[in-house]
Design a protein around this motif. Structure first.
Motif, PDB file in Angstrom:
ATOM      1  N   SER A  15       0.563   4.452   2.104  1.00  0.00           N
ATOM      2  CA  SER A  15       0.952   4.411   3.516  1.00  0.00           C
ATOM      3  C   SER A  15       2.454   4.304   3.727  1.00  0.00           C
ATOM      4  O   SER A  15       2.908   4.235   4.880  1.00  0.00           O
ATOM      5  CB  SER A  15       0.248   3.227   4.210  1.00  0.00           C
TER       6      SER A  15
ATOM      7  N   ASP B 173       0.859  -1.183   0.000  1.00  0.00           N
ATOM      8  CA  ASP B 173       0.000   0.000   0.000  1.00  0.00           C
ATOM      9  C   ASP B 173       0.892   1.228   0.000  1.00  0.00           C
ATOM     10  O   ASP B 173       1.310   1.711   1.053  1.00  0.00           O
ATOM     11  CB  ASP B 173      -0.911  -0.035   1.228  1.00  0.00           C
TER      12      ASP B 173
ATOM     13  N   SER C 123      -6.696   2.862   1.302  1.00  0.00           N
ATOM     14  CA  SER C 123      -6.229   3.802   2.314  1.00  0.00           C
ATOM     15  C   SER C 123      -6.506   5.258   1.978  1.00  0.00           C
ATOM     16  O   SER C 123      -6.679   6.083   2.876  1.00  0.00           O
ATOM     17  CB  SER C 123      -4.716   3.623   2.538  1.00  0.00           C
TER      18      SER C 123
END
Length: 348
Positions: free
Chosen positions: A262, A259, A316
């Protein structure tokens, strides 16, 4: 955690590597496997730890194993332009030191594992992204990258305003072609009028396309100049350069492997990272280590797909999750892939 570094000189081990490099015979394999210490090792792929992507995902799995299982982790870095002989030497040293399992992060370790694994039959060797080399003590950790990439294609086709989206592959290998194939199919199935601009940074045997951010940055700028407003990069560390260029242009990135929204190292560009095609490398590494600690080591093909959440799209970025029509299209495609209504291609 001990981290092993390597200098660039081919065939020479770093002075920091406090492991034996002598030849291994039957007695060495017995002594390594009889170690009472709970030790495991990762041998990183091109780019090494800090790539904000593939290698870092594997590292996260090692950290989890240290915390949850109490193992001692060792990391081994690649050297630029190294040969298969260097990888053989690295894996041999890690095995002789009693690490179990020894995990090669990336398909480039296949030739080395083929040579080393038979010499240490009591040690499990894991290889991520390769199923070509098999053995009783080899675990082949593989993913349906094309499935996650299909979902990225759906998202890209839904958000593009210019009807042009880019794909950047680090090196033109069969593995990265799977990313391209799924992405293009997802785009075209969603909106056939959208044009996909594919580009590879290097060709084998030059694997620097996975390690040089400047190459990714230049490729992304070229795609932006052609009108692309969404760029999906499957290029390891080189992808960070693409993310930078796309972010500065105010367009959308799609990350890869972990991800990337992040990732601390990409924090300056996170708002441009719409989503990422994730591969659960973290859990795959942890699961392999745990299987060895439990006395039931994984072997053979261990596959992670959409059906097991082994691949997917990261959620996210709040800007992405607010796009309800895009999320609905992605969810529909995911269900149809899992149900077998959509078969995703593995070649463009």
């Amino acid at each position: 955690m001990r981290r092993i570094t390597r200098i660039a000189t081919v065939g020479v081990m770093s002075a920091a590597l406090a492991l034996s490099v002598s030849a291994c015979g039957d007695s060495s394999s017995d002594s390594a496997s009889d170690s009472k210490d709970k030790k495991t090792a990762l041998a990183y792929d091109i780019g090494g730890r800090g790539d904000q992507s593939f290698n870092d995902a594997a590292y996260a799995g090692l950290v989890k194993a240290e915390e949850d299982l109490g193992v001692k982790g060792t990391e081994a870095e690649p050297s630029e332009g190294e040969s298969d002989a260097d990888k053989v030497q690295r894996l041999t040293s890690l095995a002789r030191a009693g690490n179990n399992p020894v995990i090669g992060v990336g398909f480039a370790y296949a030739p080395a594992i083929k040579k080393v694994a038979p010499k240490f039959p009591k040690i499990t060797f894991g290889i991520i992204d390769d199923a070509s080399v098999t053995g009783d003590n080899i675990a082949n950790i593989v993913f349906n990258e094309e499935q996650g990439s299909y979902l990225a294609g759906v998202a890209a086709a839904k958000v593009t305003k210019t009807k042009k989206v880019g794909f950047i592959g680090g090196v033109e290998t069969p593995l990265i072609k799977k990313f391209e194939a799924g992405f293009i199919q997802g785009v075209k199935d969603t909106d056939s009028s959208v044009n996909v601009l594919p580009q590879y940074l290097t060709q084998p045997p030059d694997f620097s396309g996975f390690s040089k951010p400047d190459l990714g940055k230049a490729a992304a700028q070229g795609q932006l100049d052609k009108g692309a407003d969404v760029v999906y990069s499957a290029a390891g560390l080189a992808g960070s350069g693409a993310i930078e260029a796309v972010s500065k242009a105010g367009k959308w990135n799609i990350g890869v492997d972990s991800d990337q929204y992040s990732q601390e190292g990409l924090a300056a560009y996170k708002e441009s990272i719409l989503t990422s095609v994730t591969k659960d490398v973290e859990d795959s590494v942890f699961n392999l280590i745990k299987s060895v600690q439990d006395g039931k080591p994984q072997s053979g093909e261990v596959r992670y797909g959409l059906d097991k959440d082994g691949v997917g799209l990261a959620m996210s970025n709040p800007a992405f999750t607010k796009m309800t029509d895009v999320i609905a299209a992605v969810d529909k495609a995911k269900k149809e892939i899992i149900d077998g209504k959509i078969t995703v291609k593995t070649t463009p």
